[in-house]
Design a protein around this motif. Structure first.
Motif, short mmCIF file in Angstrom:
data_model
loop_
_atom_site.label_atom_id
_atom_site.label_comp_id
_atom_site.label_asym_id
_atom_site.label_seq_id
_atom_site.Cartn_x
_atom_site.Cartn_y
_atom_site.Cartn_z
N LEU A 1 -4.54 -7.27 6.91
CA LEU A 1 -3.89 -6.09 6.66
C LEU A 1 -3.44 -5.97 5.29
O LEU A 1 -3.54 -4.87 4.43
CB LEU A 1 -3.02 -5.77 7.45
CG LEU A 1 -3.08 -5.56 9.24
CD1 LEU A 1 -2.03 -5.64 9.72
CD2 LEU A 1 -3.96 -4.44 9.29
N GLY A 2 -3.14 -7.00 4.57
CA GLY A 2 -2.77 -7.12 3.22
C GLY A 2 -4.03 -6.87 2.21
O GLY A 2 -3.71 -6.21 1.16
N THR A 3 -4.90 -7.78 2.57
CA THR A 3 -6.18 -7.53 2.03
C THR A 3 -6.79 -5.84 1.74
O THR A 3 -7.27 -5.39 0.99
CB THR A 3 -7.44 -8.20 2.60
OG1 THR A 3 -6.84 -9.52 2.39
CG2 THR A 3 -8.60 -8.06 1.71
N VAL A 4 -6.84 -5.41 3.01
CA VAL A 4 -7.20 -4.02 3.01
C VAL A 4 -6.06 -3.08 2.34
O VAL A 4 -6.65 -1.91 1.72
CB VAL A 4 -7.19 -3.46 4.49
CG1 VAL A 4 -7.41 -1.93 4.71
CG2 VAL A 4 -8.21 -4.00 5.38
N ARG A 5 -4.94 -3.38 2.26
CA ARG A 5 -3.99 -2.61 1.40
C ARG A 5 -4.64 -2.48 -0.08
O ARG A 5 -4.55 -1.51 -0.80
CB ARG A 5 -2.57 -3.15 1.39
CG ARG A 5 -1.55 -1.79 0.53
CD ARG A 5 -0.12 -2.59 0.42
NE ARG A 5 0.55 -2.20 1.70
CZ ARG A 5 0.96 -1.14 2.11
NH1 ARG A 5 0.76 -0.08 0.87
NH2 ARG A 5 1.67 -0.75 3.10
N GLY A 6 -4.96 -3.75 -0.42
CA GLY A 6 -5.52 -3.73 -1.79
C GLY A 6 -6.72 -3.15 -2.16
O GLY A 6 -6.99 -2.49 -3.12
N CYS A 7 -7.48 -2.61 -1.00
CA CYS A 7 -8.53 -1.87 -1.25
C CYS A 7 -8.25 -0.37 -1.57
O CYS A 7 -9.24 0.36 -2.04
CB CYS A 7 -9.43 -1.72 0.15
SG CYS A 7 -9.99 -3.56 0.63
N LEU A 8 -7.16 0.14 -1.43
CA LEU A 8 -6.51 1.43 -1.16
C LEU A 8 -6.75 2.16 -2.78
O LEU A 8 -5.96 1.44 -3.52
CB LEU A 8 -5.37 1.84 -0.61
CG LEU A 8 -5.29 1.42 0.87
CD1 LEU A 8 -4.21 1.77 1.56
CD2 LEU A 8 -6.73 1.91 1.92
N ALA A 9 -7.46 2.83 -3.12
CA ALA A 9 -7.38 3.60 -4.56
C ALA A 9 -6.64 4.80 -4.37
O ALA A 9 -6.99 6.00 -5.03
CB ALA A 9 -8.60 3.78 -5.14
N THR A 10 -5.55 4.77 -3.43
CA THR A 10 -4.74 6.04 -3.35
C THR A 10 -3.40 5.75 -3.06
O THR A 10 -3.22 4.65 -2.28
CB THR A 10 -5.35 7.01 -2.42
OG1 THR A 10 -4.68 8.17 -2.17
CG2 THR A 10 -5.60 6.18 -0.89
N ASP A 11 -2.53 6.77 -3.20
CA ASP A 11 -1.14 6.22 -2.95
C ASP A 11 -0.36 7.42 -1.77
O ASP A 11 0.64 7.35 -1.56
CB ASP A 11 -0.04 6.61 -4.05
CG ASP A 11 -0.27 7.99 -4.68
OD1 ASP A 11 -1.09 8.83 -4.20
OD2 ASP A 11 0.52 8.18 -5.64
N ARG A 12 -1.56 7.94 -1.05
CA ARG A 12 -1.27 8.53 0.04
C ARG A 12 -1.54 7.87 1.49
O ARG A 12 -2.22 6.87 1.40
CB ARG A 12 -1.95 10.09 0.06
CG ARG A 12 -3.61 9.90 -0.09
CD ARG A 12 -4.31 11.10 0.05
NE ARG A 12 -5.73 10.83 0.08
CZ ARG A 12 -6.37 10.86 0.98
NH1 ARG A 12 -5.95 10.70 2.14
NH2 ARG A 12 -8.09 10.82 0.84
N ALA A 13 -0.94 8.49 2.50
CA ALA A 13 -1.19 7.69 3.66
C ALA A 13 -2.66 7.83 4.15
O ALA A 13 -3.41 8.81 3.76
CB ALA A 13 -0.48 8.71 4.83
#
Length: 318
Positions: A149-161
């Motif tokens: 779950l932490g790794t996937v958060r690092g994939c997000l290129a956005t600050d939205r939900a």
């Protein structure tokens, strides 16, 4: 009598086919021609029609889908009614301009999001049209779920939900592939692709800028019904032994995975302390269950879970 019933069903079937055929005969030709004419006038050489469908249950008009020249990702969708000379009940010139801008914005958002997941080794395999959720191939376990779950958060290129759905490798391998030559965003959002990925239960992690990610299991309707039936039965048994006279109400729909587990979920079953004609549930039983809905571990009562207006107020976790 049986022969008569068969004949009535046969006639009804023919009538149904006739209605469907009549609906199909409405066609999209006039709408498509008008859309192409409009695109040629306002965006010469930039828009190419790649699809058209009747609007349903609406009886008039079509949705025309365009590809944007020089952009392999972007899709432009225009709702047009050639007979009325309107697009989504508004002037077509302004609506096409808005559709093109919306398509470009979505295409840019898609590229940014897809690039982020590609860089961290979890390429997106599907998405919904508004880009509020995406699919990746993954099968986390108890040993890996927290770090994953932490790794996937690092994939997000956005600050939205954003909701990230995990398709197991077996399910992902069987999904249909979108048509070759179509824009990437169209292939990734095809209904048949999304339907194939959601045919079996899957994990989904919810991300937002303010909170830590939480995960849950999404099930097809029949399996969800069975899950709730088992959770309700477990709550009924516990209440009979610990709160005699209590009446079970509804099963709250959102059950989250316990942190660090993929085989334990936490959630709530509402109940009333006394028998009522219809129990809405003023109290709740906090429960931990297995993926099938069978209770495991202790249960805990939460009292007065509704505010003065009757709105349900439950903590995020048990």
């Amino acid at each position: 009598m049986e022969r008569s019933r068969r004949r009535r069903r046969w006639v009804a079937g023919l009538l149904g086919m006739a209605v469907l055929a009549g609906g199909c005969s409405l066609g999209t030709g006039d709408d498509r021609s008008r859309a192409e004419e409009l695109a040629g006038k306002l965006y010469p050489g930039q828009l190419k029609v790649i699809g058209a469908r009747n609007l349903f249950p609406e009886t008039n008009g079509s949705e025309i889908t365009f590809a944007l020249t020089g952009d392999p990702d972007t899709v432009v969708r225009l709702r047009i009614d050639a007979k009325k000379g309107t697009c989504d009940r508004k002037p077509c010139e302004s609506q096409l301009a808005a559709a093109v801008q919306k398509g470009k914005d979505l295409g840019e958002n898609w590229r940014r999001l897809a690039a982020g997941f590609q860089r961290c080794g979890h390429p997106i395999i599907a998405a919904d049209t508004p880009l509020s959720e995406v699919w990746i191939e993954a099968a986390p376990t108890n040993a890996t779920i927290a770090s994953f779950l932490g790794t996937v958060r690092g994939c997000l290129a956005t600050d939205r939900a954003l909701a990230v759905n995990f398709a197991t490798p077996a399910v992902a391998a069987k999904r249909p592939r979108g048509g070759e030559g179509l824009p990437t965003f169209l292939r990734m959002t095809e209904t048949k692709v999304l339907a194939a990925l959601s045919r079996e239960p899957y994990l989904v992690a919810s991300y937002s800028p303010a909170n830590e990610p939480s995960a849950r299991i999404v099930r097809p309707f029949d399996q969800r019904q069975e899950f709730e039936k088992r959770a309700r039965a477990g709550a009924t048994e516990w209440l009979a032994a610990n709160r005699p006279g209590a009446m079970v109400g509804g099963v709250v729909g959102l059950w989250r995975l316990r942190p660090g587990r993929v085989d334990r979920l936490m959630g709530y079953v509402l109940f009333c302390d006394t028998r009522q004609a219809k129990c809405q549930g003023d109290e709740a039983l906090a429960m931990t269950v297995d993926p099938q809905g069978n209770p495991v571990g202790d249960m805990r009562v939460l009292e007065d879970v509704r505010d003065q207006g009757g709105v349900l107020r439950l903590p995020a976790g048990t």
